[in-house]
Design an enzyme around this catalytic site. Structure first.
Site, short mmCIF file in Angstrom:
data_model
loop_
_atom_site.label_atom_id
_atom_site.label_comp_id
_atom_site.label_asym_id
_atom_site.label_seq_id
_atom_site.Cartn_x
_atom_site.Cartn_y
_atom_site.Cartn_z
N PHE A 61 -31.72 -6.60 -69.55
CA PHE A 61 -32.94 -6.49 -68.75
C PHE A 61 -32.65 -5.58 -67.56
O PHE A 61 -31.49 -5.34 -67.22
CB PHE A 61 -33.35 -7.89 -68.26
CG PHE A 61 -34.68 -8.36 -68.80
CD1 PHE A 61 -34.95 -8.34 -70.15
CD2 PHE A 61 -35.66 -8.84 -67.93
CE1 PHE A 61 -36.17 -8.77 -70.64
CE2 PHE A 61 -36.88 -9.28 -68.41
CZ PHE A 61 -37.14 -9.25 -69.77
N HIS A 107 -45.03 -3.73 -62.03
CA HIS A 107 -44.25 -3.61 -63.27
C HIS A 107 -44.43 -2.20 -63.80
O HIS A 107 -45.56 -1.69 -63.85
CB HIS A 107 -44.72 -4.64 -64.30
CG HIS A 107 -43.73 -4.86 -65.40
ND1 HIS A 107 -43.48 -3.92 -66.36
CD2 HIS A 107 -42.92 -5.90 -65.66
CE1 HIS A 107 -42.55 -4.38 -67.18
NE2 HIS A 107 -42.18 -5.59 -66.78
N ARG A 167 -37.83 -8.49 -57.33
CA ARG A 167 -37.30 -9.49 -58.28
C ARG A 167 -36.76 -8.83 -59.53
O ARG A 167 -37.34 -7.86 -60.03
CB ARG A 167 -38.44 -10.45 -58.67
CG ARG A 167 -38.08 -11.40 -59.78
CD ARG A 167 -39.22 -12.32 -60.10
NE ARG A 167 -40.31 -11.69 -60.81
CZ ARG A 167 -40.42 -11.61 -62.14
NH1 ARG A 167 -39.46 -12.09 -62.92
NH2 ARG A 167 -41.48 -11.06 -62.69
C1 FAD Z 1 -47.50 -11.07 -68.35
C2 FAD Z 1 -46.33 -11.64 -67.61
C3 FAD Z 1 -45.10 -11.76 -68.23
C4 FAD Z 1 -44.01 -12.29 -67.55
N1 FAD Z 1 -42.80 -12.40 -68.17
C5 FAD Z 1 -41.77 -12.96 -67.51
C6 FAD Z 1 -40.52 -13.14 -68.15
O1 FAD Z 1 -40.34 -12.80 -69.31
N2 FAD Z 1 -39.52 -13.70 -67.44
C7 FAD Z 1 -39.65 -14.12 -66.15
O2 FAD Z 1 -38.71 -14.64 -65.57
N3 FAD Z 1 -40.85 -13.99 -65.53
C8 FAD Z 1 -41.90 -13.43 -66.18
N4 FAD Z 1 -43.10 -13.29 -65.54
C9 FAD Z 1 -43.31 -13.94 -64.25
C10 FAD Z 1 -43.47 -15.45 -64.49
O3 FAD Z 1 -44.08 -15.67 -65.72
C11 FAD Z 1 -44.31 -16.12 -63.41
O4 FAD Z 1 -43.86 -15.74 -62.14
C12 FAD Z 1 -44.20 -17.64 -63.53
O5 FAD Z 1 -44.49 -18.05 -64.84
C13 FAD Z 1 -45.12 -18.32 -62.55
O6 FAD Z 1 -45.08 -19.70 -62.80
P1 FAD Z 1 -45.78 -20.70 -61.79
O7 FAD Z 1 -45.57 -22.07 -62.33
O8 FAD Z 1 -45.32 -20.42 -60.42
O9 FAD Z 1 -47.31 -20.28 -61.86
P2 FAD Z 1 -48.39 -20.37 -63.06
O10 FAD Z 1 -47.77 -20.48 -64.39
O11 FAD Z 1 -49.35 -19.28 -62.81
O12 FAD Z 1 -49.08 -21.75 -62.78
C14 FAD Z 1 -49.94 -21.94 -61.66
C15 FAD Z 1 -50.78 -23.15 -61.92
O13 FAD Z 1 -51.57 -23.45 -60.78
C16 FAD Z 1 -52.94 -23.53 -61.16
N5 FAD Z 1 -53.73 -23.22 -59.99
C17 FAD Z 1 -53.77 -22.07 -59.28
N6 FAD Z 1 -54.59 -22.21 -58.22
C18 FAD Z 1 -55.06 -23.47 -58.26
C19 FAD Z 1 -55.95 -24.21 -57.43
N7 FAD Z 1 -56.49 -23.70 -56.32
N8 FAD Z 1 -56.22 -25.50 -57.79
C20 FAD Z 1 -55.68 -26.05 -58.90
N9 FAD Z 1 -54.83 -25.39 -59.71
C21 FAD Z 1 -54.53 -24.12 -59.38
C22 FAD Z 1 -53.03 -22.57 -62.33
O14 FAD Z 1 -54.15 -22.69 -63.09
C23 FAD Z 1 -51.77 -22.97 -63.08
O15 FAD Z 1 -51.94 -24.20 -63.72
C24 FAD Z 1 -44.17 -12.72 -66.21
C25 FAD Z 1 -45.41 -12.59 -65.59
C26 FAD Z 1 -46.47 -12.02 -66.26
C27 FAD Z 1 -47.75 -11.81 -65.52
#
Ligand code: FAD
Length: 566
Positions: free
Chosen positions: A116, A231, A375
């Site tokens: 990566f 990205h 990152r």
């Molecule tokens: C397309 C893509 C591919 C990626 N691939 C990789 C990868 O291969 N490897 C890697 O390390 N990282 C990757 N990333 C980054 C990584 O996926 C994310 O940073 C990480 O999954 C975020 O997880 P999280 O739990 O913080 O947020 P999320 O998975 O976004 O979860 C947030 C949660 O909070 C909820 N929420 C938000 N606001 C509110 C509110 N006001 N009230 C109630 N609920 C709310 C949402 O609906 C969701 O349930 C990628 C990102 C993208 C966009």
């Protein structure tokens, strides 16, 4: 009014991992989430999760993972936090494996690892190019197994505070439109990123940054908000992500002259330089007239062969075909940079504690900081499991000593949110209300144009003036028609916009003040890194007039700062 000892806001990877940990430690835990957890944005993660398992190259180590992370971060990451993060990585990935995550395998059965960006070793564990999907389903099953209570269709709108402590959450039940008061001894924010603040992003519609705004309004500072990751390779036209794994498997970038241009920007690491460097290289090619249609470059993976493509990148092949009509087995994929990740977020310590008692944060909405100014790919899923678990543990531990808060405090918080909704409805009844979606479009474009891959003082000042005026216009004149209360998404989006607009000020002014270039923050008027003045984290505190700024030093343990070379 419902009561739980620990409430986790957000059902993505960080939120579910935090909830499991608090539950294992004997607390009564509920997750509030606006969508069903396995629809959270974490399922979209493609390329993989980092851990120095040494399965492909046994000379890899935790130290080397830490150094790559710190260097990739352009030395803004806190080195003590990074060391603990990389040390915890192998155990966390092996735990996911034990829980049943279907990682891709080497012929001898061990977890496969790929190269990566910014990593000197093949360290990224993956499940083809659907790693987030595989991990989310695994962790979701564990949450069910442990009896975590899940409340979907709840959009959190405000935190209730009393006696300088967070006491609960005000949420809207999307099915009824009613406001609900959720009382807790500890609240963990895990609301993900803020990509929807930009016009071109890989993020889903739920990545509004609103959770960051909730914490900010309640008094927790936001850290390093000026650092936004773009990205390098998103599908031209839709900005759907084309994983770095495609370059990790051997994909190459070509400009309109057929040149493998990364030779000019990162002669050693080429396409696998860190994202900030590759994104700037692509933009430079395009701006200097060597892109296609002045918009994009090509990512060629056709030489990898059908077997590698179908086994390791099947989703990429499918996405390119479905959304751009390109068969990546025989044609190059058109790609351009897009907003992807927020390095900044709610400031936490290494255990997810914020400066506000009773409030914790983990995942993309938080800033520990292990990503610093940029990152590395594969470190975010890791962040969600490592710091999700730690935040859940801290919330569980602290909540033992706490009593539930007073009823009148949360009732006052509910009334405040009601006031905001009433004002949107009242303006919506006017003959010609301001449409919040118009304001949202203008905000997204302003950020893209003035707080994008390249920045300068003139553009940032212009952006700030515009964003301040949009914020005022929204607060005073935006209106939403009083339609059905069930799933009134116009109302929800208008409320989210309120949070986004406050975040824009913290981001833009933070960027204006930082008169240097570091990682993702590139100032054309200050192109050099300035460790003397800027080896420090930005902290933004909310005030009604706009952010108040403070700074804190970066923790440097054993890796002295150096010029990055790739
Ligand atoms: C397309 C893509 C591919 C990626 N691939 C990789 C990868 O291969 N490897 C890697 O390390 N990282 C990757 N990333 C980054 C990584 O996926 C994310 O940073 C990480 O999954 C975020 O997880 P999280 O739990 O913080 O947020 P999320 O998975 O976004 O979860 C947030 C949660 O909070 C909820 N929420 C938000 N606001 C509110 C509110 N006001 N009230 C109630 N609920 C709310 C949402 O609906 C969701 O349930 C990628 C990102 C993208 C966009």
């Amino acid at each position: 009014m419902e009561r739980h000892e620990v409430i986790v806001v957000g059902g993505g990877l960080a939120g579910l991992r935090a909830a499991i940990e608090a539950k294992i430690r004997g607390r009564d835990v509920a997750v509030l989430s606006n969508i069903y957890p396995i629809r959270s944005h974490s399922v979209a993660a493609q390329g993989g999760i980092n851990a120095a398992l040494g399965n492909v190259d046994p000379t890899d180590s935790i130290e080397k993972h830490a150094l790559d992370t710190i260097k990739g971060a352009d030395y803004l990451a806190d080195q003590d936090a990074v060391e603990g993060f990389c040390r915890d990585a192998p155990a966390n990935v092996l735990e996911l494996d034990r829980w049943g995550c279907p990682f891709s395998r080497l012929p001898d059965g061990r977890i496969a690892q790929r190269s990566f960006g910014g990593a000197a070793f093949p360290r990224t564990c993956f499940a083809a190019d659907k790693t987030g999907h595989a991990i989310m389903h695994t962790v979701f099953q564990q949450a069910l197994r442990h009896g975590v209570i899940l409340h979907s269709d709840r959009v959190a709108l405000s935190l209730s505070t009393d006696e300088a402590r967070v006491r609960g959450v005000v949420a809207m039940n999307l099915l009824t439109g009613e406001l609900e008061a959720w009382v807790a001894k500890a609240v963990v924010m895990a609301t993900g990123g803020m990509g929807r603040m930009y016009s071109m992003t890989t993020n889903s519609h739920h990545c509004t940054g609103y959770g960051m705004a909730m914490a900010y309004w309640a008094g927790a500072p936001l850290e390093d908000m000026e650092f936004v990751q773009f990205h390098p390779t998103t599908l031209y036209g839709t900005n759907i992500l084309i994983t770095e794994g495609a370059r990790g498997e051997g994909g190459i970038l070509l400009n309109a002259d057929g040149e493998r241009f990364m030779e000019r920007y990162a002669p050693e690491r080429m396409e696998l330089a860190p994202r900030d460097i590759v994104a700037r290289a692509i933009m430079t090619e395009v701006l200097e007239g060597r892109g296609f249609e002045r918009q994009y470059v090509h990512l060629d993976i056709s030489h990898l062969g059908d077997e590698v493509l179908m086994e390791r990148l099947p989703q990429i092949w499918d996405l390119a075909l479905s959304f751009a009509g390109v068969d990546a087995r025989t044609e190059p994929i058109p790609v351009q940079p897009g907003q992807h990740y927020a390095m900044g977020g709610i400031e936490t310590d290494q255990n997810g504690r914020t400066r506000l008692s009773g409030l914790y944060a983990a995942g993309e909405c938080a800033c520990v900081s292990v990503h610093g100014a940029n990152r590395l790919g594969g470190n975010s899923l890791l962040e969600c499991v490592v710091f999700g678990a730690r935040a859940g543990a801290a919330a569980a531990e602290d909540s033992v000593k706490i009593e539930f808060g007073r009823r009148d405090a949360i009732e006052a918080a509910v009334r405040d949110v009601e006031g905001k909704i009433d004002s949107l409805y009242k303006n919506g009844g006017d003959r010609r209300p301001i449409n919040p979606y118009r304001i949202m479009d203008e905000m997204q474009l302003t950020l893209w144009n003035h707080l994008g891959i390249f920045r300068d003082e003139k553009g940032l000042r212009k952006g700030m003036v515009k964003l301040r005026s949009l914020r005022q216009e929204h607060r005073e004149k935006s209106g939403v028609p009083e339609a059905s209360r069930t799933y009134n998404l116009s109302l929800v989006d208008a409320l989210m916009l309120d949070g986004m607009l406050d975040l824009t000020l913290a981001m833009t002014e933070g960027a204006l003040r930082r008169t240097e270039s570091r990682g993702s923050h590139f100032r054309t008027d200050y192109p050099g890194r300035d460790d003397k003045n800027w080896l420090r984290h930005t902290l933004a505190y909310y005030t009604v007039e706009g952010p108040r700024f403070d700074y804190k030093p970066v923790a440097v343990t054993k890796w002295p700062t150096k010029e990055r070379e790739y």
